[in-house]
Design a protein around this motif. Structure first.
Motif, PDB file in Angstrom:
ATOM      1  N   ARG A   1      61.874  42.384  64.156  1.00 22.63           N
ATOM      2  CA  ARG A   1      60.724  41.681  64.964  1.00 22.63           C
ATOM      3  C   ARG A   1      60.796  40.083  64.669  1.00 22.63           C
ATOM      4  N   ASP A   2      60.954  39.744  63.453  1.00 17.29           N
ATOM      5  CA  ASP A   2      61.091  38.189  63.111  1.00 17.29           C
ATOM      6  C   ASP A   2      62.177  37.555  63.894  1.00 17.29           C
TER       7      ASP A   2
ATOM      8  N   ALA B   1      67.037  34.852  55.132  1.00 21.74           N
ATOM      9  CA  ALA B   1      66.396  35.692  56.147  1.00 21.74           C
ATOM     10  C   ALA B   1      66.258  37.002  55.899  1.00 21.74           C
TER      11      ALA B   1
ATOM     12  N   LEU C   1      63.399  31.509  58.697  1.00 21.35           N
ATOM     13  CA  LEU C   1      64.241  31.621  59.771  1.00 21.35           C
ATOM     14  C   LEU C   1      64.169  30.021  60.440  1.00 21.35           C
TER      15      LEU C   1
ATOM     16  N   ASP D   1      60.909  37.178  67.444  1.00 21.44           N
ATOM     17  CA  ASP D   1      59.922  36.143  67.598  1.00 21.44           C
ATOM     18  C   ASP D   1      60.690  34.852  67.571  1.00 21.44           C
ATOM     19  N   ARG D   2      61.581  34.685  67.092  1.00 21.65           N
ATOM     20  CA  ARG D   2      62.324  33.460  67.028  1.00 21.65           C
ATOM     21  C   ARG D   2      63.274  32.831  68.048  1.00 21.65           C
TER      22      ARG D   2
ATOM     23  N   VAL E   1      58.936  37.628  53.078  1.00 25.35           N
ATOM     24  CA  VAL E   1      58.896  36.558  53.820  1.00 25.35           C
ATOM     25  C   VAL E   1      60.214  36.040  54.168  1.00 25.35           C
ATOM     26  N   HIS E   2      60.361  35.871  55.549  1.00 22.00           N
ATOM     27  CA  HIS E   2      61.791  35.571  56.091  1.00 22.00           C
ATOM     28  C   HIS E   2      61.592  34.250  56.581  1.00 22.00           C
TER      29      HIS E   2
ATOM     30  N   GLU F   1      60.659  45.098  60.849  1.00 24.62           N
ATOM     31  CA  GLU F   1      59.834  44.066  60.856  1.00 24.62           C
ATOM     32  C   GLU F   1      61.142  42.876  60.863  1.00 24.62           C
ATOM     33  N   LEU F   2      62.253  42.888  60.037  1.00 20.87           N
ATOM     34  CA  LEU F   2      62.953  41.902  60.193  1.00 20.87           C
ATOM     35  C   LEU F   2      63.428  41.676  61.404  1.00 20.87           C
TER      36      LEU F   2
END
Length: 280
Positions: free
Chosen positions: A198-199, A141, A5, A202-203, A2-3, A195-196
Motif C-alpha cells: 500500500r505504501d 523501504a 520511500l 500511495d507513492r 515506517v518505510h 501495508e508495504l
C-alpha cells in the motif's frame, strides 16, 4: 514499521490503461485456460485478481508479465504488443514477484537485491551511483537495511519474502505484478507486507496482485478483477463487487458481507452451514 520511500519519483496517473489484454487465448502446459479474455489495468491503481483455485488468476498475471504468450490476441504495454519489446525494455517497465523464488546458495541480502538493477546494466554501462541509490532505497523501504550483510538462507520466511520484494523495488518499475505474495506467511507478516505494498501504491506504483484472502483484497485494492473458469466474471471497486450473491455464485460460499470495523471496506463472513437458520 515506517518505510522511507523518498527515493520514489512516481506520481499517480489519471487512470489510463498502460497494460491490457486484448481478446486473448491463453494456454498453460498445452491446456487452454482462457479464451477471448480482455482485461485492462488502469494506471495508478491497486488491482487484486481474485477467484477460486485453478480459475486462471496466476495464468493471467504471467501473461501480463510476458512469461506466457497468448496463442491468440495480445498483451499491450504502453500501446505496443508486449512481445515486440526487448526483454530489458519490458523489465524497465514492469516487474514480477512470482509465487516462489529460490535464492542462490551463499548470497547476501544486498547482493540479491542488487540483481534488481540488471535491466539497467550492459557491457558499456555497468554499476552506477543511481544503481547504488536504488538498492539503498529498496533496503530502507522494506526494513532490511540492518540485514543487508546477512545470508538470505539465514533469514525467516517473512524476511526472505521482503528480500524478494526489495529486489523488485530496486528494479524501479512503474508497474509491479505480485503472484500470491502473502502465501506461506503468518498473519502478522501478511499484513505487514500488504501495508508495504500500500505504501508503494500511495507513492505512485501501479500494483496488480493475485490474492486468495478476499478481505485483504477488499481492504487494500481499489479495483478487483473476479475470475471463474478462465473468464472475468466482473470487475470494479470492492464495494460494488464483493456481494453475497457474487460470493455464492463464484466461490460457492454463503456469507454475509459487512463493513470492516476498521477500514469500512467490505468484509466477508461465512455463514454456518450446520445452521439452516443462519441469516442470509
Amino acid at each position: 514499521m515506517v518505510h522511507d520511500l523518498n527515493g520514489f519519483d512516481g506520481v499517480k496517473a489519471g487512470g489510463q490503461a498502460r497494460l491490457r489484454v486484448e481478446n486473448a487465448t491463453i494456454c498453460y502446459e498445452k491446456r487452454t485456460i482462457s479464451e477471448a479474455l480482455s482485461v485492462e489495468i488502469r494506471d495508478g491503481t491497486f488491482t487484486a485478481i481474485i477467484g477460486p483455485n485453478g480459475c486462471g488468476k496466476s495464468t493471467l498475471l504471467r501473461s501480463l508479465a510476458r512469461v506466457l504468450r497468448p496463442s491468440v490476441g495480445e498483451v499491450v504495454l504502453d500501446g505496443k504488443d508486449i512481445s515486440s519489446y526487448r526483454s530489458k525494455e519490458v523489465a524497465r517497465r514492469l516487474g514480477l514477484l512470482p509465487q516462489s523464488s529460490l535464492a542462490p546458495d551463499g548470497i547476501r541480502v544486498a547482493d540479491l537485491v542488487a540483481r534488481g538493477r540488471a535491466p539497467y546494466q550492459s557491457l558499456f554501462q555497468q554499476w552506477r551511483k543511481s544503481d547504488e541509490d536504488a538498492v539503498s532505497v529498496a533496503l530502507e523501504a522494506t526494513g532490511l537495511k540492518s540485514l543487508s550483510d546477512r545470508l538470505v538462507d539465514e533469514l525467516s520466511g517473512g524476511q526472505r519474502q521482503r528480500v524478494w520484494v526489495a529486489m523488485l523495488l530496486a528494479q524501479d518499475t512503474p508497474i509491479m505484478l505480485l503472484d500470491e505474495p502473502t502465501t506461506f506467511l503468518d498473519i502478522a507478516h501478511q499484513y505487514e507486507l500488504m501495508e508495504l505494498f500500500r505504501d508503494f501504491h500511495d507513492r505512485g506504483k501501479t500494483i496488480v496482485a493475485v490474492l486468495h484472502d478476499l478481505n485483504q483484497a477488499a481492504r487494500y485494492a481499489d479495483q478487483l478483477i473476479v475470475m471463474r473458469e478462465g473468464e472475468v466474471v466482473t470487475s470494479g471497486e470492492p464495494a460494488d463487487v464483493i456481494t453475497p450473491d457474487l460470493m455464492e455464485r463464484v466461490f460457492g460460499l454463503r456469507c454475509l458481507v459487512i463493513p470492516d470495523p476498521v477500514t469500512h471496506t467490505p468484509s466477508v463472513v461465512p455463514l454456518d452451514p450446520r445452521n439452516p437458520r443462519s441469516p442470509g
